[in-house]
Design an enzyme around this catalytic site. Structure first.
Site, mmCIF file in Angstrom:
data_model
loop_
_atom_site.group_PDB
_atom_site.id
_atom_site.type_symbol
_atom_site.label_atom_id
_atom_site.label_comp_id
_atom_site.label_asym_id
_atom_site.label_seq_id
_atom_site.Cartn_x
_atom_site.Cartn_y
_atom_site.Cartn_z
ATOM 1 N N ASP A 24 0.819 -1.221 0.000
ATOM 2 C CA ASP A 24 0.000 0.000 0.000
ATOM 3 C C ASP A 24 0.850 1.267 0.000
ATOM 4 O O ASP A 24 0.294 2.363 -0.046
ATOM 5 C CB ASP A 24 -0.974 0.001 1.192
ATOM 6 C CG ASP A 24 -0.294 -0.288 2.521
ATOM 7 O OD1 ASP A 24 0.756 -0.952 2.522
ATOM 8 O OD2 ASP A 24 -0.809 0.155 3.557
ATOM 9 N N GLU A 211 12.999 1.198 14.887
ATOM 10 C CA GLU A 211 12.821 2.327 13.964
ATOM 11 C C GLU A 211 12.404 3.551 14.783
ATOM 12 O O GLU A 211 13.148 4.496 14.937
ATOM 13 C CB GLU A 211 11.750 1.985 12.912
ATOM 14 C CG GLU A 211 11.488 3.121 11.918
ATOM 15 C CD GLU A 211 10.288 2.833 11.011
ATOM 16 O OE1 GLU A 211 9.477 1.949 11.340
ATOM 17 O OE2 GLU A 211 10.165 3.527 9.980
#
Ligand SMILES: [Zn+2]
Length: 356
Positions: A24, A211
């Protein structure tokens, strides 16, 4: 360290392997415009070039709300059979055009059910689109193999359902599992039961960790949940002082845990400050199993060729370094061992030998 400059066209032809790329986050701007018109979804602009620029600007704004809004517009056109078939097929063709020979695509089926498709229908439709793309790419002389990683959204409560899907479709193109979404505040161990289920079923998985959050997230992903790879993992550098590895960093390097690193994406989310200083170079030089990835090609305005080019231009990488991270990616792919060996020996190494 200086390396001879490598032309972009040479980089484009090199065989590539990408382990971390979201379905996506990789749509064609023109396709978003066409599909949005078909389903009556309102976009910021209906000009494909302006839309691409809007995505890139929103991703670089440092504004999380704007960043998340970018996915609303891609997901809006991925709620129907037609939308999923087209985006999955084009996804494969775009990778093939970029020189990718092996990819693992990831997405969360729970985000594609607003149009009434069941989770199983979403998975089957995406596989159909990917297969159509692989057939066309092979017919065009640019074969690419694409395996699927199903994701659960870590801030929602459907992770176990997604894990069940990964088990159910393991012989139909699904090669592994991941959790995606906001890392900060949603630690991997929240979903321990799902990961234990996958381990009992011998389905491999990676976890987005290191992250937005640091070592505790990486520790949980590996030592509590049992991940075989790390999505990003850039913050493992917190456990390395003056080149000396702490126990967790030592585990990651010595056990050959692949780091799925995404330089441009990391700059946009603040996980790294520049391409030149991105930890991917230091970690590679320290012997970690570093891999190079795109994360979200539309949202980050990037391709594998562009990521390679940035490292060559700004971090002193040569073709040998690119070969290393490509071989690393195939070594850590969620494929049977004999197929990984064949991909390295028959495709990757000859392709680099021809370029060197
Ligand atoms: Zn990601």
């Amino acid at each position: 360290m200086t390396a001879p400059r490598v032309e972009t066209e040479t980089l484009r032809r090199l065989p590539k392997a990408v382990l971390h790329d979201h379905l996506d986050g990789g749509l064609r701007p023109a396709t978003v415009v066409e599909l949005a018109a078909a389903v009556g979804h309102r976009l910021p602009t209906t000009d494909p070039d302006e839309l691409a620029a809007w995505y890139y600007e929103a991703a670089n704004s440092g504004d999380l709300v704007r960043y998340i809004a970018t996915f609303e517009h891609t997901l809006a056109v991925m709620q129907t059979r037609e939308g999923l078939l087209r985006t999955a097929e084009e996804y494969v063709l775009d990778l093939a055009a970029d020189g990718v020979v092996y990819a693992e695509v990831r997405y969360a089926p729970e985000l594609n059910t607003d149009g009434g498709l069941s989770l199983a229908e979403v998975v089957e439709t995406v596989q159909e689109g990917l297969a159509a793309g692989m057939a066309k790419a092979a017919a065009a002389g640019t074969p690419v193999r694409v395996g699927t990683l199903l994701c659960g959204m870590r801030m929602f409560d459907r992770v176990r359902e997604a894990a069940d899907l990964a088990v159910a479709y393991r012989d139909a193109g699904v090669v592994g599992f991941d959790i995606a979404g906001a890392e900060d505040g949603f630690p991997p161990a929240d979903h321990l039961a799902a990961f234990e289920h996958l381990r009992r079923e011998s389905v491999p998985f990676t976890i987005h960790a290191g992250e937005a959050h640091g070592l505790p997230s990486i520790h949980q992903a590996l030592q509590v949940c049992g991940a075989q790879r790390l999505g990003h993992g850039v913050r493992i550098t917190d456990d390395i002082v003056d080149g000396k590895l702490g126990r967790l960093a030592g585990w990651v390097r010595d056990r050959r845990i692949a780091l799925e690193m995404c330089p441009t994406s990391n700059l946009q989310t603040g996980a790294a400050t520049s391409i030149a200083d991105h930890p991917i170079t230091a970690l590679k030089d320290l012997g970690f199993r570093v891999t190079l990835n795109t994360d979200n090609r539309l949202v980050s305005g990037t391709t594998m060729t562009r990521e390679m080019s940035l490292l060559v231009e700004q971090a002193g990488w040569g073709v040998e370094d690119l070969r290393t991270v490509t071989v690393n990616a195939v070594k850590s792919a969620f494929l049977p061992f004999d197929e990984r060996r064949a991909l390295i020996d028959d495709v990757i190494l000859p392709g680099y030998a021809a370029a060197l």
